[in-house]
Design an enzyme around this catalytic site. Structure first.
Site, mmCIF file in Angstrom:
data_model
loop_
_atom_site.group_PDB
_atom_site.id
_atom_site.type_symbol
_atom_site.label_atom_id
_atom_site.label_comp_id
_atom_site.label_asym_id
_atom_site.label_seq_id
_atom_site.Cartn_x
_atom_site.Cartn_y
_atom_site.Cartn_z
ATOM 1 N N ASP A 105 0.845 -1.198 0.000
ATOM 2 C CA ASP A 105 0.000 0.000 0.000
ATOM 3 C C ASP A 105 0.879 1.245 0.000
ATOM 4 O O ASP A 105 2.036 1.200 0.437
ATOM 5 C CB ASP A 105 -0.870 0.054 1.265
ATOM 6 C CG ASP A 105 -1.787 -1.151 1.395
ATOM 7 O OD1 ASP A 105 -2.097 -1.765 0.358
ATOM 8 O OD2 ASP A 105 -2.162 -1.461 2.537
HETATM 9 N N1 URA Z 1 -1.097 -5.912 4.086
HETATM 10 C C1 URA Z 1 -1.598 -4.661 4.067
HETATM 11 O O1 URA Z 1 -2.608 -4.368 4.693
HETATM 12 N N2 URA Z 1 -0.933 -3.729 3.333
HETATM 13 C C2 URA Z 1 0.198 -3.986 2.648
HETATM 14 O O2 URA Z 1 0.755 -3.092 2.013
HETATM 15 C C3 URA Z 1 0.703 -5.298 2.692
HETATM 16 C C4 URA Z 1 0.029 -6.249 3.410
#
Ligand code: URA
Length: 231
Positions: A105
């Site tokens: 993310d």
């Molecule tokens: N889980 C999440 O919530 N975000 C990420 O970027 C990776 C794994």
């Protein structure tokens, strides 16, 4: 495999195939000590020199990046700075394209792998392969030890019929946990904690399979050897 010089220069992001003809006329391309003059001659990319330098990663690349917060894994501009902006600009014009192996993310930092090998992306993101990913999560409140059992039993995510595979959770500090997953669902760590009543305030990936982030500085990358086919 031998390929035409103009195709090599284009596919490895050096210049357009049209410009390649000019580069060749200018005597910038050589092979085995001989300056090449015919753009249609075929050579092995790894044997070609451009201005006396070999081509970067002629056999494919695997890159380890320490992704900073605020960067997106998308190729689209407009959603914020892209992880690709942290790599040499020439790589953006490579064909096959350099892509991330799975995504983090925008507000997650840490270990991100990038490659131009689509088979590797498929293998390492396939749910069949259960590649382990390790994250450090900082929560909005103190962790109840009961959450360890909830993660181990398999969390039910909102809107998904299939519960998550068992995940290992270790409490490192009052609001800090280490989580090991072998899946890669959308926003998985945040959603797993949300299902247990916690909000993730910071998330950082430390490991992907056998590959550790180690002390690679934020925003920096380094090349890794390509794994043998099938591993
Ligand atoms: N889980 C999440 O919530 N975000 C990420 O970027 C990776 C794994």
């Amino acid at each position: 495999m031998k390929r035409r010089i103009d195709q090599i220069l284009g596919n490895f992001g050096y210049c357009s195939r049209w410009q390649a003809r000019r580069w060749i006329n200018e005597g910038r391309i050589s092979h085995n000590g001989v300056v090449l003059t015919d753009f249609s001659s075929k050579v092995e990319p790894r044997e070609l020199l451009i201005d006396g330098e070999p081509i970067a990663f002629p056999d494919g690349m695997l890159i380890l990046l320490n992704k900073p917060l605020g960067y997106v894994c998308s190729h689209e501009s407009g959603e914020g700075p892209r992880v690709y902006d942290l790599l040499p600009p020439r790589w953006q014009d490579r064909e096959p394209k350099v892509v991330s192996i799975g995504r983090l993310d925008k507000d997650t930092s840490g270990l991100l792998l990038l490659t131009d090998q689509s088979a590797l992306v498929q293998r390492w993101t396939s749910p069949k392969h259960h590649v382990e990913k390790v994250y450090r999560a900082t929560l909005d409140r103190e962790l109840d030890p009961g959450v360890i059992g909830q993660f181990a039993a398999g969390i039910a995510l909102r809107g998904e019929a299939k519960v998550c595979l068992p995940a290992a959770l270790t409490i490192i500090d009052a609001k800090l946990a280490e989580v090991t997953l072998s899946e890669g669902r959308y926003h998985q760590v945040r959603r797993m904690f949300a299902a247990c009543g916690y909000q993730v305030e910071a998330l950082h990936r430390q490991r992907f399979g056998d590959i550790e982030l180690g002390d690679l500085p934020e925003g920096q990358w380094r090349a890794l050897p390509l794994p043998a086919a099938g591993s």
